[in-house]
Design a protein around this motif. Sequence first.
Motif, PDB file in Angstrom:
ATOM      1  N   ALA A   1       0.838  -1.203   0.000  1.00 31.08           N
ATOM      2  CA  ALA A   1       0.000   0.000   0.000  1.00 31.08           C
ATOM      3  C   ALA A   1       0.871   1.250   0.000  1.00 31.08           C
ATOM      4  O   ALA A   1       0.566   2.245  -0.674  1.00 31.08           O
ATOM      5  N   LYS A   2       1.977   1.184   0.716  1.00 36.29           N
ATOM      6  CA  LYS A   2       2.892   2.326   0.764  1.00 36.29           C
ATOM      7  C   LYS A   2       3.440   2.643  -0.630  1.00 36.29           C
ATOM      8  O   LYS A   2       3.597   3.815  -0.992  1.00 36.29           O
ATOM      9  N   ASP A   3       3.732   1.613  -1.419  1.00 40.40           N
ATOM     10  CA  ASP A   3       4.200   1.835  -2.792  1.00 40.40           C
ATOM     11  C   ASP A   3       3.172   2.649  -3.575  1.00 40.40           C
ATOM     12  O   ASP A   3       3.517   3.610  -4.260  1.00 40.40           O
ATOM     13  N   GLU A   4       1.919   2.259  -3.467  1.00 41.49           N
ATOM     14  CA  GLU A   4       0.847   2.965  -4.186  1.00 41.49           C
ATOM     15  C   GLU A   4       0.776   4.431  -3.762  1.00 41.49           C
ATOM     16  O   GLU A   4       0.640   5.319  -4.598  1.00 41.49           O
ATOM     17  N   ILE A   5       0.878   4.657  -2.471  1.00 44.97           N
ATOM     18  CA  ILE A   5       0.794   6.029  -1.948  1.00 44.97           C
ATOM     19  C   ILE A   5       1.971   6.870  -2.424  1.00 44.97           C
ATOM     20  O   ILE A   5       1.790   7.999  -2.911  1.00 44.97           O
TER      21      ILE A   5
ATOM     22  N   GLN B   1       2.356  10.399  -4.863  1.00 49.28           N
ATOM     23  CA  GLN B   1       2.961  11.631  -4.352  1.00 49.28           C
ATOM     24  C   GLN B   1       4.133  12.114  -5.199  1.00 49.28           C
ATOM     25  O   GLN B   1       4.565  13.248  -5.054  1.00 49.28           O
ATOM     26  N   GLU B   2       4.632  11.266  -6.073  1.00 52.98           N
ATOM     27  CA  GLU B   2       5.777  11.603  -6.924  1.00 52.98           C
ATOM     28  C   GLU B   2       5.420  12.764  -7.860  1.00 52.98           C
ATOM     29  O   GLU B   2       4.394  12.736  -8.538  1.00 52.98           O
ATOM     30  N   ARG B   3       6.273  13.775  -7.895  1.00 51.71           N
ATOM     31  CA  ARG B   3       6.032  14.969  -8.721  1.00 51.71           C
ATOM     32  C   ARG B   3       5.844  14.618 -10.200  1.00 51.71           C
ATOM     33  O   ARG B   3       4.929  15.105 -10.850  1.00 51.71           O
ATOM     34  N   ARG B   4       6.709  13.748 -10.721  1.00 55.99           N
ATOM     35  CA  ARG B   4       6.620  13.400 -12.151  1.00 55.99           C
ATOM     36  C   ARG B   4       5.310  12.696 -12.485  1.00 55.99           C
ATOM     37  O   ARG B   4       4.775  12.860 -13.575  1.00 55.99           O
TER      38      ARG B   4
ATOM     39  N   LEU C   1       6.273   3.556 -14.620  1.00 49.95           N
ATOM     40  CA  LEU C   1       7.725   3.444 -14.443  1.00 49.95           C
ATOM     41  C   LEU C   1       8.125   3.617 -12.985  1.00 49.95           C
ATOM     42  O   LEU C   1       9.015   2.925 -12.488  1.00 49.95           O
ATOM     43  N   VAL C   2       7.468   4.532 -12.289  1.00 53.54           N
ATOM     44  CA  VAL C   2       7.786   4.760 -10.879  1.00 53.54           C
ATOM     45  C   VAL C   2       7.429   3.519 -10.056  1.00 53.54           C
ATOM     46  O   VAL C   2       8.219   3.080  -9.213  1.00 53.54           O
ATOM     47  N   MET C   3       6.271   2.938 -10.308  1.00 52.54           N
ATOM     48  CA  MET C   3       5.864   1.747  -9.564  1.00 52.54           C
ATOM     49  C   MET C   3       6.796   0.576  -9.870  1.00 52.54           C
ATOM     50  O   MET C   3       7.255  -0.124  -8.963  1.00 52.54           O
ATOM     51  N   LEU C   4       7.099   0.354 -11.139  1.00 54.31           N
ATOM     52  CA  LEU C   4       7.998  -0.745 -11.492  1.00 54.31           C
ATOM     53  C   LEU C   4       9.371  -0.554 -10.855  1.00 54.31           C
ATOM     54  O   LEU C   4       9.981  -1.512 -10.379  1.00 54.31           O
ATOM     55  N   ALA C   5       9.856   0.677 -10.833  1.00 60.01           N
ATOM     56  CA  ALA C   5      11.158   0.948 -10.213  1.00 60.01           C
ATOM     57  C   ALA C   5      11.129   0.632  -8.718  1.00 60.01           C
ATOM     58  O   ALA C   5      12.131   0.202  -8.147  1.00 60.01           O
ATOM     59  N   ARG C   6       9.989   0.819  -8.080  1.00 62.90           N
ATOM     60  CA  ARG C   6       9.875   0.535  -6.647  1.00 62.90           C
ATOM     61  C   ARG C   6       9.880  -0.972  -6.378  1.00 62.90           C
ATOM     62  O   ARG C   6      10.419  -1.413  -5.371  1.00 62.90           O
ATOM     63  N   VAL C   7       9.256  -1.762  -7.245  1.00 67.16           N
ATOM     64  CA  VAL C   7       9.086  -3.189  -6.953  1.00 67.16           C
ATOM     65  C   VAL C   7      10.138  -4.089  -7.594  1.00 67.16           C
ATOM     66  O   VAL C   7      10.286  -5.244  -7.176  1.00 67.16           O
ATOM     67  N   ILE C   8      10.869  -3.608  -8.594  1.00 69.57           N
ATOM     68  CA  ILE C   8      11.949  -4.416  -9.175  1.00 69.57           C
ATOM     69  C   ILE C   8      13.173  -4.245  -8.293  1.00 69.57           C
ATOM     70  O   ILE C   8      13.716  -3.147  -8.171  1.00 69.57           O
TER      71      ILE C   8
ATOM     72  N   SER D   1      19.824  -1.756  -8.040  1.00 66.30           N
ATOM     73  CA  SER D   1      18.927  -0.643  -7.792  1.00 66.30           C
ATOM     74  C   SER D   1      18.350  -0.224  -9.145  1.00 66.30           C
ATOM     75  O   SER D   1      19.081  -0.067 -10.118  1.00 66.30           O
ATOM     76  N   VAL D   2      17.041  -0.060  -9.181  1.00 66.79           N
ATOM     77  CA  VAL D   2      16.361   0.287 -10.440  1.00 66.79           C
ATOM     78  C   VAL D   2      15.622   1.601 -10.245  1.00 66.79           C
ATOM     79  O   VAL D   2      14.899   1.775  -9.275  1.00 66.79           O
ATOM     80  N   SER D   3      15.803   2.517 -11.181  1.00 65.91           N
ATOM     81  CA  SER D   3      15.142   3.824 -11.118  1.00 65.91           C
ATOM     82  C   SER D   3      14.205   3.972 -12.317  1.00 65.91           C
ATOM     83  O   SER D   3      14.369   3.278 -13.327  1.00 65.91           O
ATOM     84  N   PRO D   4      13.249   4.891 -12.230  1.00 66.66           N
ATOM     85  CA  PRO D   4      12.405   5.156 -13.401  1.00 66.66           C
ATOM     86  C   PRO D   4      13.240   5.588 -14.613  1.00 66.66           C
ATOM     87  O   PRO D   4      12.936   5.208 -15.743  1.00 66.66           O
ATOM     88  N   ASP D   5      14.302   6.358 -14.360  1.00 67.66           N
ATOM     89  CA  ASP D   5      15.165   6.793 -15.465  1.00 67.66           C
ATOM     90  C   ASP D   5      15.806   5.603 -16.167  1.00 67.66           C
ATOM     91  O   ASP D   5      15.912   5.583 -17.392  1.00 67.66           O
ATOM     92  N   LEU D   6      16.228   4.600 -15.403  1.00 72.21           N
ATOM     93  CA  LEU D   6      16.810   3.401 -15.994  1.00 72.21           C
ATOM     94  C   LEU D   6      15.773   2.662 -16.833  1.00 72.21           C
ATOM     95  O   LEU D   6      16.053   2.235 -17.950  1.00 72.21           O
ATOM     96  N   LEU D   7      14.556   2.541 -16.306  1.00 70.21           N
ATOM     97  CA  LEU D   7      13.492   1.818 -17.017  1.00 70.21           C
ATOM     98  C   LEU D   7      13.049   2.535 -18.292  1.00 70.21           C
ATOM     99  O   LEU D   7      12.498   1.908 -19.191  1.00 70.21           O
ATOM    100  N   GLU D   8      13.301   3.832 -18.387  1.00 63.60           N
ATOM    101  CA  GLU D   8      12.965   4.568 -19.611  1.00 63.60           C
ATOM    102  C   GLU D   8      13.712   3.999 -20.817  1.00 63.60           C
ATOM    103  O   GLU D   8      13.271   4.157 -21.950  1.00 63.60           O
ATOM    104  N   GLY D   9      14.828   3.321 -20.572  1.00 65.90           N
ATOM    105  CA  GLY D   9      15.610   2.735 -21.658  1.00 65.90           C
ATOM    106  C   GLY D   9      15.083   1.400 -22.164  1.00 65.90           C
ATOM    107  O   GLY D   9      15.596   0.868 -23.145  1.00 65.90           O
ATOM    108  N   LEU D  10      14.055   0.851 -21.524  1.00 63.18           N
ATOM    109  CA  LEU D  10      13.483  -0.418 -21.974  1.00 63.18           C
ATOM    110  C   LEU D  10      12.619  -0.222 -23.211  1.00 63.18           C
ATOM    111  O   LEU D  10      11.963   0.817 -23.371  1.00 63.18           O
ATOM    112  N   LEU D  11      12.588  -1.239 -24.050  1.00 59.13           N
ATOM    113  CA  LEU D  11      11.682  -1.224 -25.194  1.00 59.13           C
ATOM    114  C   LEU D  11      10.253  -1.416 -24.695  1.00 59.13           C
ATOM    115  O   LEU D  11      10.026  -2.003 -23.629  1.00 59.13           O
ATOM    116  N   LEU D  12       9.285  -0.937 -25.450  1.00 59.09           N
ATOM    117  CA  LEU D  12       7.876  -1.036 -25.039  1.00 59.09           C
ATOM    118  C   LEU D  12       7.446  -2.481 -24.818  1.00 59.09           C
ATOM    119  O   LEU D  12       6.626  -2.764 -23.948  1.00 59.09           O
TER     120      LEU D  12
END
Length: 156
Positions: free
Chosen positions: A67-71, A75-78, A88-95, A103-114
């Motif tokens: 639940a904390k992940d969802e919250i 709250q994330e500005r982006r 991307l933010v949620m995936l970065a939190r759970v991967i 460590s996985v960030s949303p910026d790192l995941l932006e490099g993944l193919l669709l």
Amino acid sequence: MSEPGKKNFDYCPMPNAQCPIPNSQIKLPMRRKKDTLCTEFTFTLPRGLSDGEHRIHRHGVMRLATAKDEILVQQERRVQENPAYGVLVMLARVITRLGSFNSVSPDLLEGLLLHDIAYLREFYNRINQQGNVHIPTQCPHCNTQFSVELELAGES
């Protein structure tokens, strides 16, 4: 070992059963204690993430969302500026691991193919909604109960 004169198909999860379902398609359920909760699941991306040294990172670990992940995602500005970024933010939190990245960030995941993002979204939904990637099933020929591991499109 089959009895003389009897055909042993070596197909069913039950010893010496004669069932037309090949063993390679059957995954027996993993035995767990009732009070044990599995919270991490391994995955293999269909394509993978290429790093600066041209290494491909395909294997990873995803944990269950809280639940904390969802919250915190909300709250994330982006995410507030662009709700589509929430994935991307949620995936970065759970991967918890992707290849050699611990460590996985949303910026790192932006490099993944669709294709890989779609895979991760589906994987996330399956483990968080069903708790695992196994489907309980029963052989229509011999009535043996077993579970089959779901293979997501593109996974090898």
